[in-house]
Structures are given as structure tokens and as C-alpha cells.
Motif scaffolding. Structure first.
Motif, mmCIF file in Angstrom:
data_model
loop_
_atom_site.group_PDB
_atom_site.id
_atom_site.type_symbol
_atom_site.label_atom_id
_atom_site.label_comp_id
_atom_site.label_asym_id
_atom_site.label_seq_id
_atom_site.Cartn_x
_atom_site.Cartn_y
_atom_site.Cartn_z
ATOM 1 N N PRO A 197 40.078 32.688 48.727
ATOM 2 C CA PRO A 197 40.915 32.934 47.549
ATOM 3 C C PRO A 197 41.892 34.078 47.828
ATOM 4 O O PRO A 197 41.572 34.974 48.599
ATOM 5 C CB PRO A 197 39.903 33.357 46.491
ATOM 6 C CG PRO A 197 38.790 33.991 47.272
ATOM 7 C CD PRO A 197 38.772 33.333 48.632
ATOM 8 N N VAL A 198 43.082 34.015 47.238
ATOM 9 C CA VAL A 198 44.017 35.139 47.312
ATOM 10 C C VAL A 198 44.397 35.529 45.890
ATOM 11 O O VAL A 198 44.792 34.680 45.100
ATOM 12 C CB VAL A 198 45.293 34.762 48.109
ATOM 13 C CG1 VAL A 198 46.251 35.948 48.157
ATOM 14 C CG2 VAL A 198 44.949 34.291 49.507
ATOM 15 N N GLY A 199 44.273 36.835 45.586
ATOM 16 C CA GLY A 199 44.506 37.293 44.215
ATOM 17 C C GLY A 199 43.205 37.185 43.438
ATOM 18 O O GLY A 199 42.181 36.744 43.978
ATOM 19 N N PRO A 200 43.211 37.580 42.166
ATOM 20 C CA PRO A 200 41.971 37.609 41.367
ATOM 21 C C PRO A 200 41.384 36.204 41.217
ATOM 22 O O PRO A 200 42.087 35.290 40.795
ATOM 23 C CB PRO A 200 42.448 38.143 40.009
ATOM 24 C CG PRO A 200 43.926 37.885 39.991
ATOM 25 C CD PRO A 200 44.395 37.974 41.396
ATOM 26 N N ASP A 201 40.102 36.064 41.607
ATOM 27 C CA ASP A 201 39.464 34.750 41.578
ATOM 28 C C ASP A 201 38.893 34.494 40.180
ATOM 29 O O ASP A 201 37.812 34.951 39.847
ATOM 30 C CB ASP A 201 38.367 34.720 42.654
ATOM 31 C CG ASP A 201 37.968 33.299 43.002
ATOM 32 O OD1 ASP A 201 38.458 32.357 42.330
ATOM 33 O OD2 ASP A 201 37.174 33.131 43.944
ATOM 34 N N ASP A 202 39.627 33.782 39.360
ATOM 35 C CA ASP A 202 39.229 33.514 37.980
ATOM 36 C C ASP A 202 38.020 32.572 37.962
ATOM 37 O O ASP A 202 38.022 31.554 38.654
ATOM 38 C CB ASP A 202 40.423 32.857 37.264
ATOM 39 C CG ASP A 202 40.178 32.691 35.786
ATOM 40 O OD1 ASP A 202 40.784 33.451 35.014
ATOM 41 O OD2 ASP A 202 39.401 31.785 35.409
ATOM 42 N N PRO A 203 36.961 32.934 37.199
ATOM 43 C CA PRO A 203 35.742 32.109 37.221
ATOM 44 C C PRO A 203 36.019 30.664 36.782
ATOM 45 O O PRO A 203 35.347 29.736 37.215
ATOM 46 C CB PRO A 203 34.815 32.810 36.225
ATOM 47 C CG PRO A 203 35.649 33.813 35.505
ATOM 48 C CD PRO A 203 36.856 34.104 36.335
ATOM 49 N N GLU A 204 37.026 30.494 35.949
ATOM 50 C CA GLU A 204 37.262 29.148 35.417
ATOM 51 C C GLU A 204 38.283 28.372 36.263
ATOM 52 O O GLU A 204 38.042 27.262 36.704
ATOM 53 C CB GLU A 204 37.786 29.295 33.991
ATOM 54 C CG GLU A 204 37.630 28.055 33.155
ATOM 55 C CD GLU A 204 38.256 28.295 31.788
ATOM 56 O OE1 GLU A 204 38.890 27.376 31.275
ATOM 57 O OE2 GLU A 204 38.152 29.446 31.283
ATOM 58 N N VAL A 205 39.444 28.997 36.506
ATOM 59 C CA VAL A 205 40.538 28.242 37.147
ATOM 60 C C VAL A 205 40.766 28.624 38.604
ATOM 61 O O VAL A 205 41.626 28.056 39.273
ATOM 62 C CB VAL A 205 41.859 28.409 36.354
ATOM 63 C CG1 VAL A 205 41.751 27.786 34.986
ATOM 64 C CG2 VAL A 205 42.269 29.877 36.268
ATOM 65 N N GLY A 206 39.995 29.585 39.111
ATOM 66 C CA GLY A 206 40.137 29.965 40.521
ATOM 67 C C GLY A 206 41.257 30.975 40.740
ATOM 68 O O GLY A 206 41.801 31.525 39.787
ATOM 69 N N PRO A 207 41.627 31.251 42.001
ATOM 70 C CA PRO A 207 42.638 32.267 42.317
ATOM 71 C C PRO A 207 44.049 31.686 42.186
ATOM 72 O O PRO A 207 44.215 30.465 42.243
ATOM 73 C CB PRO A 207 42.354 32.585 43.781
ATOM 74 C CG PRO A 207 41.858 31.294 44.337
ATOM 75 C CD PRO A 207 41.100 30.618 43.233
ATOM 76 N N PRO A 208 45.054 32.547 42.042
ATOM 77 C CA PRO A 208 46.428 32.034 41.947
ATOM 78 C C PRO A 208 46.914 31.370 43.239
ATOM 79 O O PRO A 208 47.676 30.411 43.190
ATOM 80 C CB PRO A 208 47.264 33.279 41.630
ATOM 81 C CG PRO A 208 46.403 34.453 41.949
ATOM 82 C CD PRO A 208 44.992 34.004 41.829
ATOM 83 N N THR A 209 46.486 31.905 44.382
ATOM 84 C CA THR A 209 46.908 31.328 45.662
ATOM 85 C C THR A 209 45.685 30.887 46.441
ATOM 86 O O THR A 209 44.656 31.569 46.433
ATOM 87 C CB THR A 209 47.672 32.388 46.502
ATOM 88 O OG1 THR A 209 48.845 32.770 45.804
ATOM 89 C CG2 THR A 209 48.074 31.820 47.854
#
Ligand code: SAH
Length: 502
Positions: free
Chosen positions: A461-473
Motif C-alpha cells: 500500500p502507498v499512503g494511508p491504508d483505509d480499512p474499508e477502501v484500501g490505500p490511495p495508491t
């Protein structure tokens, strides 16, 4: 019809390399038959310091008249046209016919291909081009307007008097043109190929629809942004409106795509608010560069390709770490490369630093020998700029042909788009993105690529890894499997053995 192309050199980089780049040996005078007569190539001077090639087209007036008649269409019928056959300036002036000869005689040089000296062909040379008698409808002023925006340091245009003994008769419709500057030979030749007939404005061959393609190809990297573009396309296509419109639309798309690159992934440059508010928030583009640098270091890479390097931010970051000994930035957009070169201050860089970095124009959907033999290749936010049906071509060029040990691919995670406040629902992040993938889609593609070409793949993951939708990159790290590396070394040793045996 006559023009000369000259360059200067040093003992290490002799000027006579021009012969290789033009694919014409300096020691020999050669003749080629073209549809309008015989084209001669010879070198008035050829030493390590100075080398000049001359192209002379000896027009066959009979063939010209016959061709003109055969093609009909408004020429040849009127009485003054009949007379014009005999007082025609064609045999002397550099016109559209010379442009055809240029393309016939210097086909490879025009395409920028030089197998024996690829790096010389890809780099600017000190060039001097002289066209002693250039028919210029629009006069010296138009000639300047056409050549000045193209990066020449000196554009000298002198009006040629109708008759030197009778200055009161005024100027002829010819000018003498001298161009001097550092340009790639292929770029200079392409400019001449298009602009000679534009200035002549009297094409002598039938303008077929494939002329639009020829114009787009020859205009790559300089025409889309040219301030005189409408005049150039109109005249080049002999005022045929349908074709002119077609060309203009295509060039407008090129221009838009290139100006889009100027604010590459603008959403991504937005600040990532979710990082620690005590510190200055970090833009996503920076998260991405950090992740890429770490992955490259982890892979032990020294010689690195940045494919689709855009404006060179990653190249700049790589240069700061001495472990990266060779850095090559490749992009299809000349404009992006120009900005990259300015950003890196390539012209003011010390020799050692400059020796570590190369910027080159190239398309990733074609295999390119220059890209073989590197430790790693980075495709940062590039795949989504290609139409899906061109992706297999890129896959083959990178994983099948260039085949570095490590390949890093980053691309947006479309699931994360709902978290961008500034992004309207259902929109991609950048106008030029042809698609954006979910995590599952990216993994599916990456998995198949790895399998087809003998790589393993890991996802980060790159950037904040959102628990629901994942990372931005999303970042995929491809590594050539050991068996594939062995195969590669075996092949090399085989070749070496063969060479030794021979
Ligand atoms: N890698 C940079 C730029 C990404 S924008 C970054 O991470 O910021 C995408 C870049 O890919 C653009 O500069 C575009 O010109 C380039 N590109 C698109 N299609 C390409 C192709 N077929 N060959 C080479 N470059 C291409």
C-alpha cells in the motif's frame, strides 16, 4: 535544389559521426533516384572538427512535367502554367521536392534510428543547416516565425535580390536560411521535411490522406504547440480542408494531453490530511516516491529506468542517492522531458552528476533495445494513461523485452476515490486516465503479467491504508524468478562461449 547539414566535433566525439547518423559514408558521393530526379549526397568537408553533408536534388524537368500532367487537378491546363514549365524554378530552389528527397534519402535518420550510435542519435548535436535558395511565400518574416520557436539559437534569414545588379527590382521570392543550434538530428530533419513544403506552398505531388499521418509523425514533439500550427497544417496539406481539420483535431489532442501532463495527477498532489496533523502533511506524490525509493534500495538496484518519467521528480530524487549510478528517464512527451531537463538543471550539472542521468524520448508500447540490461524499471502512475488495448504492448516491451530484474508499478486504487473530497463521485483522478483499477483488478492483471513473464509479484500500500477502501495508491513489486535469472546468465555465457569459439 540544395541544402547542407553540418556539425562540429572533438577527437572523442568526431564530427564525422554525422555520417553514421545520416547512414551515408563521408568518403563516398552517392546518388539515389527519386520520383522527381536524382538526389546526390556528398560531404564538402569531413574531419573530426567539422563535417558537412550536402543534399542536392537534380530535378528531371521532363518527369516533373509528366507527373504534373498525369495528376491533373487544376495545374498544367492554363496557358501560363504551360509557360511555367519552361521557366520553372524547381531545379534550383529548395522546395517540396527537396523535402521528398530528404525523406527518401535519410529515412532512418529522420526516424531517429541509428543502430551503431543510438546515444548519439538520441542526443542534441551542434548543428548548422544552410538552405541557400529557399522559396518562401510569406517572406523572411514568416521563415523566422516558423523556425524561431523550434529551439534554434540562431535563425538567420536573408532576402535574396531578384537581380543583384538591379536592386531596384526588389527581392525575389527566395531567402537564404541558416539555422544554428543544438538539436537532435532527427528533430532538425523532421522540421525541414514539414517546413520546406509549407514555405514553398506549392506541393507538386498529390496530397493523399496518408499525408495527415506523415505530418503527425514528422511533427511529433514540436508541431502541436507551434504558434503557427494552423498555417503549417493548412499549407502542408495543400489547403485541403477535410485533411487540415483532421490533422488539427489530432494535434489538438496531443497538445491537450501534453498540457495535462503539466499538472500530473493534480489530485494526488493534494495534501494528505490524514497524516499526523502536528507535522506538515505529506502529499501523496511524495509518499509514492518514498515507497519507490525504498523498494529500489531493497532490491539492491543501481541502474534504474524511470519509464514515463514525466517532469522528472523521481529522477531528481534518485540522483540524490549515490547508490543509483545510472538513471534513465523515458517519456513519450517532449514537453515533459523539456520540463524535466530544466528541473534537473541538466545543462548546469557537473560532469560526474550529468554522467549518471539520461533523459530520452520513447514510447513504452514499442520494444526498445536501449532499455535492456537495467536492474530495475519504475512505472509510476503510467499504465492508467494507456488505452487498455495498448497495455499488452507495454507489457511485452517492459517484461518481455527490457526485462529488468525488478519492475515497480504504481497506479491509483479507484476504491479510494470516495475519500477524496474534491473528486466528484464516479470521476477518475486525472483527465488523461483511461481507467482506474480496484485492488482486485490490479492484482489480477499483475498476477497474469508475472506468470506470463517469469516474475513473482508482491503488493504494497502507498499512503494511508483505509480499512474499508484500501490505500490511495497501489504498488506492485515484480521480481524476476531465479530460474529466469539463470536462463539469462546462461544465454550470456553461451554467447560469450560462441564468441570465444569463433
Ligand atoms: N511517472 C511520473 C509521471 C506520471 S504521468 C509520476 O509518477 O509523476 C504519466 C506519464 O506517462 C506522462 O508523462 C506521459 O507522457 C507518459 N506516457 C504516457 N503514455 C506513454 C507511452 N506510451 N510511452 C511513454 N510515456 C508515456
Amino acid at each position: 535544389m540544395f541544402l547542407t547539414i553540418g556539425t562540429t566535433g572533438t577527437p572523442e566525439r568526431p564530427a564525422t559521426d554525422l555520417g553514421f547518423l545520416l547512414h551515408k559514408h563521408p568518403d563516398r558521393a552517392q546518388a539515389f533516384s527519386t520520383s522527381h530526379g536524382t538526389a546526390h549526397v556528398f560531404y564538402p568537408e569531413a574531419s573530426a572538427e567539422r563535417c558537412t553533408a550536402a543534399l542536392l536534388l537534380e530535378v528531371d524537368p521532363v518527369a516533373l512535367v509528366r507527373r504534373g500532367k498525369g495528376k491533373g487537378k487544376g495545374r498544367g491546363g492554363a496557358p501560363d502554367a504551360a509557360l511555367a514549365q519552361y521557366v520553372n524554378d524547381r531545379p534550383y530552389a529548395a522546395s517540396s521536392l527537396l523535402s521528398v528527397a530528404l525523406a527518401t534519402v535519410f529515412t532512418s535518420a529522420l526516424s531517429g534510428v541509428c543502430r551503431s550510435m543510438p546515444e548519439r542519435a538520441g542526443a542534441p548535436l551542434p548543428l548548422r543547416i544552410e538552405v541557400p535558395a529557399l522559396p518562401a511565400r510569406g517572406g523572411a518574416e514568416l521563415v523566422r516565425k516558423l523556425f524561431v520557436p523550434l529551439g534554434w539559437e540562431r535563425v538567420e534569414v536573408t532576402a535574396v535580390a531578384l537581380d543583384e545588379q538591379f536592386p531596384e527590382w526588389g527581392d525575389s521570392r527566395y531567402v537564404r536560411l541558416v539555422l544554428e543550434g543544438e538539436l537532435r538530428l532527427a528533430d532538425a530533419l523532421r522540421q525541414l521535411y514539414v517546413l520546406l513544403p509549407v514555405l514553398d506552398d506549392a506541393k507538386h505531388y498529390w496530397v493523399a490522406p496518408d499525408e495527415v499521418d506523415k505530418l503527425l509523425r514528422a511533427g511529433e514533439g514540436w508541431l502541436a504547440d507551434h504558434p503557427e500550427r494552423p498555417l503549417i497544417t493548412r499549407r502542408y496539406l495543400s489547403h485541403r480542408w477535410g485533411l487540415t481539420r483532421q490533422a488539427d483535431q489530432a494535434l489538438e489532442l496531443v497538445r491537450l494531453a501534453e498540457s495535462d501532463d503539466l499538472d500530473v495527477d493534480s489530485v494526488d498532489n493534494a495534501v494528505d490530511e490524514s497524516t499526523d496533523t502536528e507535522e506538515k502533511p505529506v502529499p501523496l506524490a511524495e509518499h509514492r516516491r518514498t515507497a519507490i525509493l525504498e523498494a529500489l534500495r531493497g532490491a539492491g538496484a543501481h541502474r534504474v529506468l524511470d519509464l514515463g518519467c514525466g517532469q522528472g521528480q523521481l529522477v531528481q530524487a534518485l540522483l540524490k542517492d549515490v547508490r543509483f549510478t545510472e538513471i534513465v528517464g523515458v517519456d513519450v512527451s517532449m514537453r515533459a522531458l523539456t520540463i524535466a531537463s530544466r528541473r534537473l538543471k541538466l545543462d548546469r550539472m557537473g560532469e560526474r552528476q550529468a554522467g549518471r542521468v539520461t533523459l530520452q524520448q520513447g514510447s513504452l508500447t514499442y520494444t526498445d533495445k536501449r532499455l535492456k540490461g537495467y536492474d530495475a524499471a519504475v512505472l509510476s502512475e503510467v499504465v492508467e494513461h494507456l488505452d487498455l488495448d495498448r497495455l499488452p504492448a507495454l507489457e511485452y516491451a517492459v517484461f518481455g523485452s527490457a526485462r529488468p530484474r525488478t519492475v515497480l508499478v504504481t497506479t491509483p486504487n479507484v476504491e479510494y476515490n470516495v475519500r477524496w473530497e474534491t473528486l466528484p463521485a464516479g470521476h477518475v483522478r486525472h483527465g488523461d486516465h483511461r481507467f482506474e483499477w480496484t485492488r482486485a483488478e490490479f492484482r489480477a492483471w499483475a498476477g497474469k503479467v508475472a506468470e506470463r513473464h517469469g516474475y513473482t509479484v508482491a503488493h504494497l500500500p502507498v499512503g494511508p491504508d483505509d480499512p474499508e477502501v484500501g490505500p490511495p495508491t497501489q504498488l506492485a513489486v515484480f521480481t524476476l524468478t531465479d530460474t529466469e535469472i539463470d536462463k539469462k546468465t546462461d544465454k550470456k555465457t553461451d554467447k560469450k562461449k560462441e564468441a570465444e569459439a569463433a
